[in-house]
Enzyme design. Structure first.
Site, PDB file in Angstrom:
ATOM      1  N   GLU A 273      -4.373  20.583   5.673  1.00 30.94           N
ATOM      2  CA  GLU A 273      -5.004  19.275   5.909  1.00 30.94           C
ATOM      3  C   GLU A 273      -6.181  19.447   6.877  1.00 30.94           C
ATOM      4  OE1 GLU A 273      -2.749  15.526   7.007  1.00 30.94           O
ATOM      5  OE2 GLU A 273      -4.050  15.712   8.763  1.00 30.94           O
TER       6      GLU A 273
ATOM      7  N   HIS B 245      -7.066  11.741   0.949  1.00 28.12           N
ATOM      8  CA  HIS B 245      -6.196  10.716   1.524  1.00 28.12           C
ATOM      9  C   HIS B 245      -6.874   9.369   1.268  1.00 28.12           C
ATOM     10  CE1 HIS B 245      -4.140  13.448   4.758  1.00 28.12           C
ATOM     11  NE2 HIS B 245      -4.543  14.179   3.729  1.00 28.12           N
TER      12      HIS B 245
HETATM   13  P1  FAD Z   1       4.420   2.900   3.545  1.00 30.71           P
HETATM   14  O1  FAD Z   1       5.359   3.820   2.881  1.00 30.71           O
HETATM   15  O2  FAD Z   1       3.736   1.912   2.703  1.00 30.71           O
HETATM   16  O3  FAD Z   1       5.176   2.084   4.634  1.00 30.71           O
HETATM   17  C1  FAD Z   1       5.549   2.536   5.917  1.00 30.71           C
HETATM   18  C2  FAD Z   1       6.968   2.075   6.262  1.00 30.71           C
HETATM   19  O4  FAD Z   1       7.058   0.672   6.100  1.00 30.71           O
HETATM   20  C3  FAD Z   1       8.028   2.665   5.381  1.00 30.71           C
HETATM   21  O5  FAD Z   1       8.475   3.930   5.776  1.00 30.71           O
HETATM   22  C4  FAD Z   1       9.099   1.638   5.499  1.00 30.71           C
HETATM   23  O6  FAD Z   1       9.861   1.834   6.643  1.00 30.71           O
HETATM   24  C5  FAD Z   1       8.324   0.364   5.566  1.00 30.71           C
HETATM   25  N1  FAD Z   1       8.176  -0.199   4.224  1.00 30.71           N
HETATM   26  C6  FAD Z   1       7.318   0.183   3.247  1.00 30.71           C
HETATM   27  N2  FAD Z   1       7.489  -0.537   2.138  1.00 30.71           N
HETATM   28  C7  FAD Z   1       8.446  -1.437   2.459  1.00 30.71           C
HETATM   29  C8  FAD Z   1       9.068  -2.466   1.755  1.00 30.71           C
HETATM   30  N3  FAD Z   1       8.725  -2.760   0.491  1.00 30.71           N
HETATM   31  N4  FAD Z   1      10.027  -3.163   2.388  1.00 30.71           N
HETATM   32  C9  FAD Z   1      10.380  -2.875   3.653  1.00 30.71           C
HETATM   33  N5  FAD Z   1       9.827  -1.899   4.371  1.00 30.71           N
HETATM   34  C10 FAD Z   1       8.899  -1.201   3.786  1.00 30.71           C
HETATM   35  N6  FAD Z   1      -3.200   7.446   8.172  1.00 30.71           N
HETATM   36  C11 FAD Z   1      -4.510   7.198   7.984  1.00 30.71           C
HETATM   37  O7  FAD Z   1      -5.003   6.120   8.363  1.00 30.71           O
HETATM   38  N7  FAD Z   1      -5.329   8.123   7.355  1.00 30.71           N
HETATM   39  C12 FAD Z   1      -4.847   9.309   6.897  1.00 30.71           C
HETATM   40  O8  FAD Z   1      -5.600  10.111   6.340  1.00 30.71           O
HETATM   41  C13 FAD Z   1      -3.451   9.613   7.089  1.00 30.71           C
HETATM   42  N8  FAD Z   1      -2.892  10.766   6.629  1.00 30.71           N
HETATM   43  C14 FAD Z   1      -1.536  10.970   6.746  1.00 30.71           C
HETATM   44  C15 FAD Z   1      -0.954  12.124   6.180  1.00 30.71           C
HETATM   45  C16 FAD Z   1       0.435  12.337   6.271  1.00 30.71           C
HETATM   46  C17 FAD Z   1       1.040  13.581   5.628  1.00 30.71           C
HETATM   47  C18 FAD Z   1       1.259  11.393   6.954  1.00 30.71           C
HETATM   48  C19 FAD Z   1       2.760  11.629   7.079  1.00 30.71           C
HETATM   49  C20 FAD Z   1       0.705  10.255   7.522  1.00 30.71           C
HETATM   50  C21 FAD Z   1      -0.704  10.021   7.423  1.00 30.71           C
HETATM   51  N9  FAD Z   1      -1.298   8.866   7.935  1.00 30.71           N
HETATM   52  C22 FAD Z   1      -2.644   8.622   7.749  1.00 30.71           C
HETATM   53  C23 FAD Z   1      -0.492   7.905   8.709  1.00 30.71           C
HETATM   54  C24 FAD Z   1       0.136   6.790   7.853  1.00 30.71           C
HETATM   55  O9  FAD Z   1      -0.879   5.963   7.312  1.00 30.71           O
HETATM   56  C25 FAD Z   1       1.067   5.996   8.759  1.00 30.71           C
HETATM   57  O10 FAD Z   1       2.150   6.819   9.144  1.00 30.71           O
HETATM   58  C26 FAD Z   1       1.562   4.666   8.220  1.00 30.71           C
HETATM   59  O11 FAD Z   1       2.200   3.985   9.288  1.00 30.71           O
HETATM   60  C27 FAD Z   1       2.607   4.795   7.102  1.00 30.71           C
HETATM   61  O12 FAD Z   1       2.038   5.149   5.928  1.00 30.71           O
HETATM   62  P2  FAD Z   1       2.911   5.209   4.562  1.00 30.71           P
HETATM   63  O13 FAD Z   1       1.959   5.572   3.525  1.00 30.71           O
HETATM   64  O14 FAD Z   1       4.127   6.023   4.713  1.00 30.71           O
HETATM   65  O15 FAD Z   1       3.341   3.680   4.427  1.00 30.71           O
END
Ligand code: FAD
Length: 316
Positions: free
Chosen positions: A13, A73
Site C-alpha cells: 500500500e 482505494h
Molecule cells: P464499513 O464496512 O462500511 O463500515 C464500518 C463499520 O460500520 C463496520 O465494521 C460495522 O461495524 C459498521 N457497519 C457497516 N455496515 C453496517 C450496517 N449495515 N449495519 C450496522 N453496522 C454497520 N480510509 C480512507 O479514507 N482512505 C483510504 O484510502 C483508506 N484505506 C484503508 C485501507 C485498509 C486496508 C483499511 C483497513 C482501512 C482503510 N481506510 C481508509 C479506513 C476506513 O475507511 C475506516 O476504517 C472506516 O472507518 C471503515 O471503513 P469500512 O470500509 O470498513 O466501512
C-alpha cells in the site's frame, strides 16, 4: 479473483505524494517494490483536495510505466450517487480494474459523529455501485477466436477485483466480533472478492478472526495487513488513526532500544515475526503498509522467506 495467484502472495500500500520531492522519492520506492513482483500495489484515497488527482496520477503511472496491477482505494465520503459513479468511471478510464471499496475516514476537522458521508453510507453499497458502473460501461466485448483469424466471439463483461477492509480486532464502531463478521459477509454478498485487514500486532488475532469468518461462511481471501512500526512516534500516530489498542510488548521493546536505529530494528523484527506467524498459520499472502518507503517492506518479505535476497537492491 480472476486467475488465482500463486501463494503466498505479497502486495503493497502506498499513499499519494504531496510535494514534488515526495513524488520523486515515491517513484524510487515504486521501482524497487514493483521489481519484486507484487500481486498488486494499492494507492490510498481522500476524496477532497489534491489527493484525488494525485491518487489517479500514481495509479496511471503504475499501470503504464511499471506494468503492475494497481488497486485504487475509493471511499463513500461526501459523494452523491452520480459523483461517485463519475469517479469510478474516471478510474476505469485510467485502466484501473482493481478497487478497495471503503466507507472512508472523516475529513480533517470532522469526527465519526458528523454527517460526513454522502448518498452511500457503507462500503458494501460502494462495492455494488462499482459493479454496476463497470457492467454499464463494459456490458460485453469481442475476442479473437484462435485458429479463425477473421472471426470474433462475444466475451462477457470484464470482471473487476473489488477488495474491502476488515478488522481482526473489531472496527472501532463495532459492538461485537459477530457484527464485524456479519459486515464482512454483507460485503462479500454485495460482490467483494478480496478482503484486506486493518493492522494488528499478534498472529493469533488474525488467525482466530479468519477461522471465525470462515465458520460464518466468508469464502473470499483475507489478506493480513502488516505495518512495520519503526519508532514510538509512529506507533502512537497509527494507533490514533486506526483506533487499535496499544501493543504493550512492542511498546516496551521500542522504549528499551538505546537509539532510533536499534528501535527500527526492534520494529522490523516484530513485523517479520508477525509475518512468519500468519504464514505458518495458513495466510495465503501478506499486504504491507509501506509509508512510501521500500526498505522496511522488502526486509519483512525477505525475513518471512517470500523474497529472493538477490532481488533486493541496496538502499539509496
Ligand atoms: P464499513 O464496512 O462500511 O463500515 C464500518 C463499520 O460500520 C463496520 O465494521 C460495522 O461495524 C459498521 N457497519 C457497516 N455496515 C453496517 C450496517 N449495515 N449495519 C450496522 N453496522 C454497520 N480510509 C480512507 O479514507 N482512505 C483510504 O484510502 C483508506 N484505506 C484503508 C485501507 C485498509 C486496508 C483499511 C483497513 C482501512 C482503510 N481506510 C481508509 C479506513 C476506513 O475507511 C475506516 O476504517 C472506516 O472507518 C471503515 O471503513 P469500512 O470500509 O470498513 O466501512
Amino acid at each position: 479473483m480472476a486467475g488465482e495467484p500463486a501463494c503466498p502472495t505479497f502486495s503493497f500500500e502506498l499513499y499519494p505524494p504531496r510535494t514534488p520531492a515526495a513524488e520523486a522519492k515515491l517513484f524510487e520506492s515504486i521501482d524497487r517494490l514493483s521489481a519484486v513482483g507484487p500481486e498488486f500495489i494499492s494507492v490510498t484515497y481522500r476524496p477532497t483536495g489534491p489527493d484525488r488527482a494525485a491518487s489517479l496520477a500514481v495509479l496511471g503511472r503504475l499501470i503504464r510505466e511499471h506494468r503492475v496491477r494497481a488497486m485504487a482505494h475509493l471511499t463513500c465520503v461526501g459523494s452523491s450517487y452520480s459523483e461517485a459513479s463519475h469517479v469510478i468511471r474516471e478510474f476505469l478510464d485510467e485502466g484501473v480494474t482493481s478497487f478497495l471499496a471503503l466507507r472512508g475516514d472523516p475529513p480533517p476537522g470532522q469526527s465519526e459523529d458528523d454527517d460526513f458521508l454522502g448518498d452511500i453510507s457503507t462500503a458494501g453499497e460502494l462495492v455494488q455501485l462499482i459493479h454496476r458502473v463497470q457492467a454499464e460501461r463494459s456490458p460485453f466485448s469481442f475476442e479473437e477466436m484462435p485458429g479463425f483469424p477473421s472471426a470474433k466471439r462475444l466475451r462477457s463483461g470484464e470482471k473487476v477485483t473489488i477488495a474491502v477492509a476488515t478488522f481482526p480486532n473489531g472496527h472501532p464502531r463495532s459492538r461485537s466480533r459477530a457484527q464485524d463478521i456479519d459486515t464482512l459477509l454483507a460485503k462479500e454478498a454485495a460482490g467483494a472478492n478480496l478482503a484486506i485487514t486493518q493492522l494488528f500486532f499478534a498472529a493469533d488475532e488474525y488467525l482466530e478472526f479468519v477461522a471465525d469468518a470462515r465458520a460464518a461462511g466468508v469464502t473470499m481471501r483475507i489478506l493480513p495487513g502488516i505495518m512495520p512500526v519503526l519508532s514510538i512516534a509512529r506507533l502512537h500516530r497509527i494507533l490514533e488513526l486506526s483506533g487499535e489498542s496499544m501493543p504493550q510488548q512492542l511498546l516496551a521493546a521500542l522504549e528499551a532500544a538505546p537509539d532510533s536505529e536499534a528501535a527500527a530494528r526492534v520494529g522490523l523484527d516484530a513485523s517479520i515475526e508477525l509475518a512468519r506467524g500468519v504464514l505458518a498459520g495458513g495466510a495465503d499472502g501478506l499486504h504491507l503498509y509501506t509509508f512510501n518507503n521500500a526498505d522496511a517492506p522488502l526486509a519483512v518479505l525477505e525475513g518471512a522467506g517470500l523474497l529472493d535476497t538477490t532481488a533486493r537492491q541496496p538502499s539509496q
